[in-house]
Design an enzyme around this catalytic site. Structure first.
Site, PDB file in Angstrom:
ATOM      1  CG  ASP A   1      -1.996   1.022   1.201  1.00 18.68           C
ATOM      2  OD1 ASP A   1      -2.378   1.468   0.102  1.00 18.68           O
ATOM      3  OD2 ASP A   1      -2.494   1.383   2.283  1.00 18.68           O
TER       4      ASP A   1
ATOM      5  CG  HIS B   1      -4.889   3.907  -3.552  1.00 19.20           C
ATOM      6  ND1 HIS B   1      -3.536   4.184  -3.499  1.00 19.20           N
ATOM      7  CD2 HIS B   1      -5.183   3.241  -2.411  1.00 19.20           C
ATOM      8  CE1 HIS B   1      -3.038   3.715  -2.363  1.00 19.20           C
ATOM      9  NE2 HIS B   1      -4.018   3.131  -1.685  1.00 19.20           N
TER      10      HIS B   1
ATOM     11  CG  HIS C   1      -7.208  -1.304  -4.454  1.00 18.39           C
ATOM     12  ND1 HIS C   1      -8.319  -0.691  -3.890  1.00 18.39           N
ATOM     13  CD2 HIS C   1      -6.999  -2.435  -3.740  1.00 18.39           C
ATOM     14  CE1 HIS C   1      -8.759  -1.435  -2.887  1.00 18.39           C
ATOM     15  NE2 HIS C   1      -7.976  -2.486  -2.773  1.00 18.39           N
TER      16      HIS C   1
ATOM     17  CG  HIS D   1      -5.998  -1.617   0.534  1.00 19.47           C
ATOM     18  ND1 HIS D   1      -6.976  -0.989  -0.211  1.00 19.47           N
ATOM     19  CD2 HIS D   1      -4.993  -0.713   0.677  1.00 19.47           C
ATOM     20  CE1 HIS D   1      -6.582   0.243  -0.507  1.00 19.47           C
ATOM     21  NE2 HIS D   1      -5.382   0.433   0.023  1.00 19.47           N
TER      22      HIS D   1
END
Length: 361
Positions: free
Chosen positions: A169, A252, A255, A269
């Site tokens: 992340d 992101h 994602h 995540h």
């Protein structure tokens, strides 16, 4: 546009830091609703109770998904127990839920992560999902948590996959901040990027590359070392400040697109963000040596570099276009990139990244 740097009121990190939790809570309120991950309730009850000491509190198990129904349920719990401070204890979804609950209840919030798996703890942002685990929306909050307390001994004793996911992340922070700097996009806090935020994002990346593998080895042996302390700070504080005050971009958003495919929902995540960071780098046409450096690091850390590692061994074009289309909806952060991005471009970059990853392995 004003320059804005957002940060938590106080950040505390160290081995056994949880034992001082009650001292900090005493400055925020007189009774806490403690939203606790079920794993913490079942495995860390004694440690958590010691940290709360004699501070009045009511514990409530987190329902498992940071969804609007779960937030609504816990807001009602706050009212029924008469709490004047909310505490979130657990992983990323638990702390995102606690922040949302505190916001809707109009109360201060203290965040106690039990892993260094995301950069969620420090931010004024909650990521909400549907009860089924599909990305729903970002909830932008008016303030950051009053307290973030990281106990690195607890982090060291957690499964190492959590730490590695946090590294995945945090890996995106520098690249997304750089994209926002080039496009002059507003950051998550709603202002222009400060030089401090840009430097923090770069420091985050440098720390991961220098100390990430050492930290992984320490966590595998459940010991706290200077390298682990550095990486926990990078995953949590540097990445948190870097993404919120630097900005989010393609990684992101991609994602979020992957959450549309149920097969990827068993991954963490940060694991999906790591692959999505490589996709952003391909989308940006970064030099081969830069992509190779990040890919080598991901392989060394055990982070995905292929679609097969995202549980997508033979995805159809239709499935990958679902990801690309979800990543490029009007409100997504991919439009902070310094050039126009279409679903077709994202699809092409995903396929190319997978090919590079397969070739590298």
């Amino acid at each position: 546009m004003n320059r804005i740097l957002a940060s938590p009121g106080r950040y505390v990190q160290g081995a056994n830091a949880l034992q001082s939790l009650h001292e900090y809570l005493g400055k925020l309120g007189s009774k806490a609703l403690v939203v606790v991950d079920p794993f913490v309730v079942d495995n860390m009850q004694e440690v958590l109770s010691g940290g709360l000491a004699d501070f009045p509190n009511e514990m409530e198990r987190f329902g498992g998904e940071s969804s609007r129904p779960e937030v609504d349920r816990l807001v009602e719990q706050v009212k029924s127990v008469g709490a004047d401070v909310v505490v979130g204890v657990g992983g990323g979804k638990t702390v995102d839920t606690a922040k949302a609950v505190a916001h809707y209840a109009g109360l201060p919030v203290a965040i106690v992560p039990t892993t260094a798996s995301t950069d969620a703890p420090c931010s004024a942002l909650s990521v909400l999902y549907t009860p089924e685990g599909v990305f729903d929306s970002y909830l932008f909050l008016p303030k950051n948590p009053e307290l973030v307390l990281m106990d690195t001994q607890i982090v060291a004793e957690a499964p190492v996959r959590f730490l590695v996911s946090g590294i995945g992340d945090a890996l995106a922070t520098h690249f997304e901040a750089e994209a926002c700097a080039h496009s002059h996009a507003a950051n998550v806090a709603g202002g222009a990027m400060t030089e401090a935020a840009r430097s923090l994002a770069e420091l985050c990346f440098d720390t991961l590359m220098e100390y990430g593998y050492q930290a992984k080895l320490a966590a595998e042996r459940k010991v706290v070392t200077p390298a682990l302390e550095r990486v926990v700070e990078a995953n949590t504080l540097l990445s948190g400040l870097g993404f919120e005050s630097g900005g989010l971009a393609a990684a992101h958003a991609i994602h979020n697109g992957f959450t549309a495919l149920e097969a990827t929902n068993s991954l963490y995540h940060g694991e999906k963000v790591a692959f999505s960071t490589l996709v952003q780098m391909v989308l940006e046409d970064r030099p081969a040596h830069e992509i190779d450096e990040v890919m080598e690091f991901c392989v060394m850390m055990g982070l995905p570099v292929t679609l097969e590692e995202l549980n997508l061994p033979s995805p159809s074009k239709e499935d990958l276009m679902k990801v690309a289309e979800a990543a490029t909806v009007k409100e997504e952060t991919i439009h902070n990139m310094p050039f126009p991005v279409t679903a077709e471009l994202v699809y092409n970059a995903i396929v190319a990244t997978d090919a590079l990853g397969r070739d590298y392995l």
